[in-house]
Design a protein around this motif. Structure first.
Motif, PDB file in Angstrom:
ATOM      1  N   MET A 150       5.307  -5.532  24.838  1.00 55.09           N
ATOM      2  CA  MET A 150       4.682  -4.402  24.144  1.00 55.09           C
ATOM      3  C   MET A 150       3.165  -4.560  24.186  1.00 55.09           C
ATOM      4  N   ARG A 151       2.500  -3.478  24.572  1.00 56.86           N
ATOM      5  CA  ARG A 151       1.039  -3.533  24.617  1.00 56.86           C
ATOM      6  C   ARG A 151       0.475  -3.138  23.249  1.00 56.86           C
ATOM      7  N   ALA A 152      -0.327  -2.109  23.182  1.00 56.61           N
ATOM      8  CA  ALA A 152      -0.953  -1.751  21.910  1.00 56.61           C
ATOM      9  C   ALA A 152       0.098  -1.354  20.878  1.00 56.61           C
ATOM     10  N   LEU A 153      -0.056  -1.859  19.664  1.00 55.47           N
ATOM     11  CA  LEU A 153       0.896  -1.614  18.581  1.00 55.47           C
ATOM     12  C   LEU A 153       0.134  -1.309  17.303  1.00 55.47           C
ATOM     13  N   ALA A 154       0.464  -0.177  16.681  1.00 56.21           N
ATOM     14  CA  ALA A 154      -0.089   0.169  15.366  1.00 56.21           C
ATOM     15  C   ALA A 154       1.004  -0.045  14.330  1.00 56.21           C
ATOM     16  N   THR A 155       0.811  -1.001  13.458  1.00 61.22           N
ATOM     17  CA  THR A 155       1.752  -1.276  12.376  1.00 61.22           C
ATOM     18  C   THR A 155       1.266  -0.552  11.129  1.00 61.22           C
ATOM     19  N   ILE A 156       2.117   0.318  10.591  1.00 69.27           N
ATOM     20  CA  ILE A 156       1.760   1.131   9.431  1.00 69.27           C
ATOM     21  C   ILE A 156       2.412   0.522   8.193  1.00 69.27           C
ATOM     22  N   ASP A 157       1.580   0.187   7.227  1.00 69.01           N
ATOM     23  CA  ASP A 157       2.012  -0.512   6.019  1.00 69.01           C
ATOM     24  C   ASP A 157       2.181   0.490   4.878  1.00 69.01           C
ATOM     25  N   ARG A 158       3.437   0.811   4.564  1.00 69.15           N
ATOM     26  CA  ARG A 158       3.706   1.789   3.506  1.00 69.15           C
ATOM     27  C   ARG A 158       3.269   1.277   2.134  1.00 69.15           C
ATOM     28  N   GLY A 199      -7.660   4.591  27.120  1.00 67.67           N
ATOM     29  CA  GLY A 199      -6.422   5.342  27.331  1.00 67.67           C
ATOM     30  C   GLY A 199      -5.466   5.238  26.154  1.00 67.67           C
ATOM     31  N   ASP A 200      -5.678   4.238  25.329  1.00 64.86           N
ATOM     32  CA  ASP A 200      -4.882   4.070  24.101  1.00 64.86           C
ATOM     33  C   ASP A 200      -5.613   4.616  22.880  1.00 64.86           C
ATOM     34  N   GLY A 201      -6.876   4.980  23.068  1.00 63.13           N
ATOM     35  CA  GLY A 201      -7.673   5.493  21.967  1.00 63.13           C
ATOM     36  C   GLY A 201      -8.714   4.533  21.447  1.00 63.13           C
ATOM     37  N   TYR A 202      -8.765   3.326  21.998  1.00 68.28           N
ATOM     38  CA  TYR A 202      -9.835   2.416  21.595  1.00 68.28           C
ATOM     39  C   TYR A 202     -11.154   3.022  22.067  1.00 68.28           C
ATOM     40  N   PRO A 203     -12.201   2.978  21.238  1.00 75.96           N
ATOM     41  CA  PRO A 203     -13.428   3.720  21.581  1.00 75.96           C
ATOM     42  C   PRO A 203     -14.114   3.193  22.840  1.00 75.96           C
ATOM     43  N   ALA A 207     -13.976 -12.844  17.184  1.00 74.09           N
ATOM     44  CA  ALA A 207     -14.428 -12.943  18.563  1.00 74.09           C
ATOM     45  C   ALA A 207     -15.099 -11.616  18.892  1.00 74.09           C
ATOM     46  N   ALA A 208     -15.738 -11.549  20.041  1.00 73.87           N
ATOM     47  CA  ALA A 208     -16.518 -10.367  20.362  1.00 73.87           C
ATOM     48  C   ALA A 208     -16.051  -9.718  21.661  1.00 73.87           C
ATOM     49  N   LEU A 209     -16.026  -8.391  21.654  1.00 71.51           N
ATOM     50  CA  LEU A 209     -15.855  -7.626  22.878  1.00 71.51           C
ATOM     51  C   LEU A 209     -17.033  -7.908  23.799  1.00 71.51           C
ATOM     52  N   VAL A 210     -16.751  -8.101  25.094  1.00 74.95           N
ATOM     53  CA  VAL A 210     -17.826  -8.270  26.081  1.00 74.95           C
ATOM     54  C   VAL A 210     -17.554  -7.350  27.259  1.00 74.95           C
ATOM     55  N   GLY A 211     -18.599  -6.706  27.753  1.00 75.27           N
ATOM     56  CA  GLY A 211     -18.439  -5.776  28.861  1.00 75.27           C
ATOM     57  C   GLY A 211     -17.915  -4.430  28.393  1.00 75.27           C
ATOM     58  N   ARG A 212     -17.826  -3.511  29.332  1.00 77.54           N
ATOM     59  CA  ARG A 212     -17.393  -2.151  29.009  1.00 77.54           C
ATOM     60  C   ARG A 212     -15.894  -2.079  28.736  1.00 77.54           C
ATOM     61  N   VAL A 213     -15.532  -1.137  27.871  1.00 82.63           N
ATOM     62  CA  VAL A 213     -14.130  -0.823  27.626  1.00 82.63           C
ATOM     63  C   VAL A 213     -13.594  -0.058  28.834  1.00 82.63           C
ATOM     64  N   SER A 214     -12.462  -0.490  29.363  1.00 78.51           N
ATOM     65  CA  SER A 214     -11.795   0.200  30.462  1.00 78.51           C
ATOM     66  C   SER A 214     -10.677   1.087  29.925  1.00 78.51           C
ATOM     67  N   MET A 215     -10.034   1.838  30.808  1.00 77.80           N
ATOM     68  CA  MET A 215      -8.951   2.710  30.368  1.00 77.80           C
ATOM     69  C   MET A 215      -7.797   1.918  29.758  1.00 77.80           C
ATOM     70  N   ASP A 216      -7.510   0.739  30.339  1.00 80.29           N
ATOM     71  CA  ASP A 216      -6.325  -0.010  29.934  1.00 80.29           C
ATOM     72  C   ASP A 216      -6.626  -1.390  29.360  1.00 80.29           C
ATOM     73  N   ARG A 233      -7.778   9.248  16.984  1.00 80.89           N
ATOM     74  CA  ARG A 233      -7.825   9.350  18.435  1.00 80.89           C
ATOM     75  C   ARG A 233      -6.806   8.459  19.136  1.00 80.89           C
ATOM     76  N   LEU A 234      -6.033   7.651  18.412  1.00 84.17           N
ATOM     77  CA  LEU A 234      -5.016   6.830  19.072  1.00 84.17           C
ATOM     78  C   LEU A 234      -4.041   7.727  19.830  1.00 84.17           C
ATOM     79  N   THR A 235      -3.661   7.305  21.005  1.00 84.06           N
ATOM     80  CA  THR A 235      -2.831   8.125  21.878  1.00 84.06           C
ATOM     81  C   THR A 235      -1.366   7.732  21.793  1.00 84.06           C
ATOM     82  N   GLY A 236      -0.544   8.517  22.477  1.00 80.66           N
ATOM     83  CA  GLY A 236       0.893   8.253  22.485  1.00 80.66           C
ATOM     84  C   GLY A 236       1.280   6.963  23.188  1.00 80.66           C
ATOM     85  N   ARG A 237       0.355   6.328  23.880  1.00 76.90           N
ATOM     86  CA  ARG A 237       0.674   5.035  24.504  1.00 76.90           C
ATOM     87  C   ARG A 237       0.805   3.922  23.478  1.00 76.90           C
TER      88      ARG A 237
END
Length: 354
Positions: A1-9, A271-275, A291-300, A344-348
């Motif tokens: 499983m790639r990107a996962l949004a866990t919703i806490d009721r 492509g998943d909605g990450y900015p 930790a830190a993001l480095v470089g440009r965000v790609s589609m995947d 903006r999170l997508t259906g992926r």
């Protein structure tokens, strides 16, 4: 499983309880438009079963809730009104917000089951609504309509996120003056109004972003108000590699390694909605460490600096936002707001409800 949004009721329910504590005795219409701010409207509505009602944008959104078995009253905040919309709303106890004179003409011709409506007054934001000093005139017109009943009056605050806002004070005064002498409930406060403007609590509050665990305020965090994140967005490390000092990473070669270092490739992107415009340095959590993001965000994919967590391995999950890393902080780094991150999170992105 790639990107996962866990919703806490439980977090959603906790945040609603905070609304009740901050605005005691008021009815709460929870804003769950835009698919519950990206959390799943039906999921959110069920978790917020103690809410008195819900606020959505359109009849389509309201009907999705009805089809999901949600029975509380629903107001539609920006639904264009015609005869068909009136009939559908009346049939399903959906309460349109009336904000334009064309709506009054439609209501004058409406014949059918009783339709309950809210009237929106423009107290100074100048987006939707009748001028506040027109309230008595609007009430007189509605009193002549046999099939329409008025629930109450509402307005929307444009600068309530600033606790010192002079505009908010002017809006509150304009709304109070306009509604003096007319009957019906009053509704003013959005999340910022709930948190910082007790004078805006009126009869019905309409919180949105605070229910999802983010702060709308310019001077305070969600933690300051004991709000809990309702979404935990994660994605796995799908590869790790050693990059030599001076070597670039990602599209455009916008970031170069300052030394020989380990980099993790994480399976999430725009492509998943990450900015896409999140810059190098935007925080993530790896094994609970920053930790830190480095470089440009790609589609995947995104790439992250693993020097602080050299033991991280392929397959383990990275937190993009959620417990331990507020979406508000990520949004600020990316030059946006948490509302947009959520919506903006997508259906992926896979969804898990806990």
């Amino acid at each position: 499983m790639r990107a996962l949004a866990t919703i806490d009721r439980s977090a959603l329910a906790h945040n609603l309880e905070r609304v009740h504590e901050l605005a005691p005795g008021r009815e709460v219409y929870a804003a769950i438009k835009a698919d519950g701010y990206g959390h799943g409207a039906a999921t959110v509505a069920r978790a917020l079963h103690d809410a008195d009602g819900f606020a959505v944008s359109s009849l389509d959104e309201a009907m999705q809730l009805r089809w999901s078995g949600i029975t509380q009253p629903i107001m539609t905040l920006s639904q264009p009104l015609d005869a068909a919309a009136c009939a559908l709303a009346a049939e399903h106890d959906i309460r349109p917000v009336i904000f334009d004179r064309t709506h009054l003409a439609v209501l004058a011709d409406y014949v059918g089951p009783e339709l309950s409506v809210w009237i929106k007054l423009d107290s100074g934001m100048h987006r939707l609504g009748f001028a506040a000093d027109e309230a008595a005139e609007i009430e007189s017109q509605l009193q002549t309509l046999r099939h329409v009943s008025r629930v109450g009056w509402l307005t929307h605050l444009g600068c309530a996120d600033d606790p010192a806002s002079a505009m908010t004070k002017r809006q509150l005064a304009a709304f109070e003056a306009g509604t003096t002498g007319v009957d019906g409930q009053r509704s003013i406060a959005n999340s910022a109004g709930v948190l910082a403007w007790p004078a805006a609590h009126a009869d019905v509050v309409r919180p949105g972003i605070m229910l999802y665990g983010s702060s709308p305020m310019t001077d305070a965090t969600a933690a300051d108000y004991d709000l809990r994140p309702a979404m935990h967005l994660t994605a796995p490390i799908i590869s790790r590699r050693r990059v030599a000092a001076g070597e670039p990473i990602g599209y455009g070669a916008t970031w170069c390694a300052p030394e020989d270092m380990e980099v993790g490739v994480v399976g999430i992107g725009y492509g998943d909605g990450y900015p896409r415009h999140a810059p190098s340095g935007t925080p993530v959590l790896v094994r609970g460490e920053r930790a830190a993001l480095v470089g440009r965000v790609s589609m995947d994919m995104i790439t992250v600096d693993l020097r602080a967590v050299p033991e991280a391995v392929v397959g383990e999950r990275v937190t993009l936002w959620g417990p331990g890393l507020a979406a508000d902080e990520v949004a600020e780094a990316a030059g946006t707001i948490a509302y947009e991150l959520f919506c903006r999170l997508t259906g992926r992105v896979s969804v898990e409800i806990v």
